[in-house]
Design an enzyme around this catalytic site. Structure first.
Site, PDB file in Angstrom:
ATOM      1  CB  SER A 160      -0.908   0.020   1.231  1.00  0.00           C
ATOM      2  OG  SER A 160      -1.622  -1.181   1.349  1.00  0.00           O
TER       3      SER A 160
HETATM    4  N1  SAH Z   1      -0.123  -4.977   4.140  1.00  0.00           N
HETATM    5  C1  SAH Z   1       0.644  -5.381   2.976  1.00  0.00           C
HETATM    6  C2  SAH Z   1      -0.076  -5.141   1.678  1.00  0.00           C
HETATM    7  C3  SAH Z   1      -1.232  -6.078   1.524  1.00  0.00           C
HETATM    8  S1  SAH Z   1      -1.760  -6.348  -0.139  1.00  0.00           S
HETATM    9  C4  SAH Z   1       2.012  -4.700   2.948  1.00  0.00           C
HETATM   10  O1  SAH Z   1       2.303  -3.869   3.817  1.00  0.00           O
HETATM   11  O2  SAH Z   1       2.792  -5.028   2.052  1.00  0.00           O
HETATM   12  C5  SAH Z   1      -3.031  -7.514   0.217  1.00  0.00           C
HETATM   13  C6  SAH Z   1      -2.555  -8.890   0.586  1.00  0.00           C
HETATM   14  O3  SAH Z   1      -3.697  -9.613   0.993  1.00  0.00           O
HETATM   15  C7  SAH Z   1      -1.943  -9.659  -0.571  1.00  0.00           C
HETATM   16  O4  SAH Z   1      -0.656 -10.069  -0.223  1.00  0.00           O
HETATM   17  C8  SAH Z   1      -2.883 -10.866  -0.739  1.00  0.00           C
HETATM   18  O5  SAH Z   1      -2.208 -12.060  -1.084  1.00  0.00           O
HETATM   19  C9  SAH Z   1      -3.494 -10.968   0.647  1.00  0.00           C
HETATM   20  N2  SAH Z   1      -4.780 -11.660   0.741  1.00  0.00           N
HETATM   21  C10 SAH Z   1      -5.834 -11.653  -0.123  1.00  0.00           C
HETATM   22  N3  SAH Z   1      -6.830 -12.419   0.354  1.00  0.00           N
HETATM   23  C11 SAH Z   1      -6.404 -12.925   1.547  1.00  0.00           C
HETATM   24  C12 SAH Z   1      -6.984 -13.790   2.525  1.00  0.00           C
HETATM   25  N4  SAH Z   1      -8.197 -14.320   2.389  1.00  0.00           N
HETATM   26  N5  SAH Z   1      -6.244 -14.084   3.630  1.00  0.00           N
HETATM   27  C13 SAH Z   1      -5.001 -13.588   3.792  1.00  0.00           C
HETATM   28  N6  SAH Z   1      -4.405 -12.775   2.894  1.00  0.00           N
HETATM   29  C14 SAH Z   1      -5.095 -12.436   1.794  1.00  0.00           C
END
Ligand code: SAH
Length: 211
Positions: free
Chosen positions: A59
């Protein structure tokens, strides 16, 4: 990189309404560039989201700070993050809480994040590879829950794992645009507020999008 990070805090965060001093301090401390794939490191302190592996994104710094501030954290709080991605937001949140439990759906991203967090010394972050739409019942309830992927609704297990006086931040809406919501729990009542328009990658799992 240190100089670029301090400039990021001043121009992208403090000037745009992030006023929580602990959040500003955490954002000025965590080396965002070290959480990125080598090829995008040079852009680490720009005002934008950046690509990770597996088609996912880290993000924008402002959004990480906005969510951290909206969670109204205390250093005794136990926090659940859904969507570890690079581990960057987990590192920031770990400086503002006592324990961070973070759940990632991709095995590869979970492994890389855990390794990096260990190397950098964020020892109060615990990474789990699983579907975070079901939360992490073993360590519930949580004082704060941060969902870093977009959901069509608030998954019921996450509401249920929120402690009394707990706060939950989640982007809710369509697959490309969402509203960031804050839920606050007081005993059996949940109060919902709308914070701002955002764009997150989809939350995929049993209690959200199915692909
Ligand atoms: N907070 C992160 C960015 C998150 S992007 C950072 O600082 O880099 C969103 C993430 O959510 C992705 O890596 C994706 O794989 C994950 N995601 C999507 N659906 C999910 C689920 N059901 N459970 C866990 N992770 C999930």
């Amino acid at each position: 990189m240190d100089h670029e990070r301090q400039r990021m805090v001043k121009t992208q965060l403090a000037r745009r309404g992030i006023s929580d001093q602990a959040v500003l301090w955490a954002m000025s401390t965590v080396p965002r560039h070290l959480f990125l794939p080598e090829k995008v490191r040079a852009h680490a302190y720009e005002d934008r989201a950046l690509p990770l592996d597996e088609g996912q994104t880290i993000s924008q710094p402002f959004v990480v700070a906005l969510m951290a501030q909206a969670l109204m954290l205390q250093n005794t709080d136990r926090l659940l993050e859904v969507g570890t991605g690079s581990g960057y937001a987990a590192a920031v949140l770990s400086l503002l809480t006592s324990e961070v439990y973070t759940v990632e759906r991709s095995q590869m991203l979970a492994n890389i994040a855990q390794q990096r967090l260990d190397q950098l010394g964020y020892h109060n972050v615990h990474v789990f590879h699983r579907d975070g739409t079901a939360g992490l019942p073993e360590y519930a309830p949580y004082d704060a829950i941060s969902v870093a992927a977009a959901s069509p609704w608030v998954p019921l297990p996450l509401r249920q794992q929120l402690a009394h006086e707990g706060r939950l931040i989640i982007p809710v809406g369509g697959r490309s645009e969402q509203l960031l919501l804050r839920l606050k729990r007081r005993r059996d009542t949940i109060h919902v507020e709308q914070l701002s328009g955002v764009r997150f990658v989809p939350l995929v799992g049993e209690h959200a999008w199915d692909n």
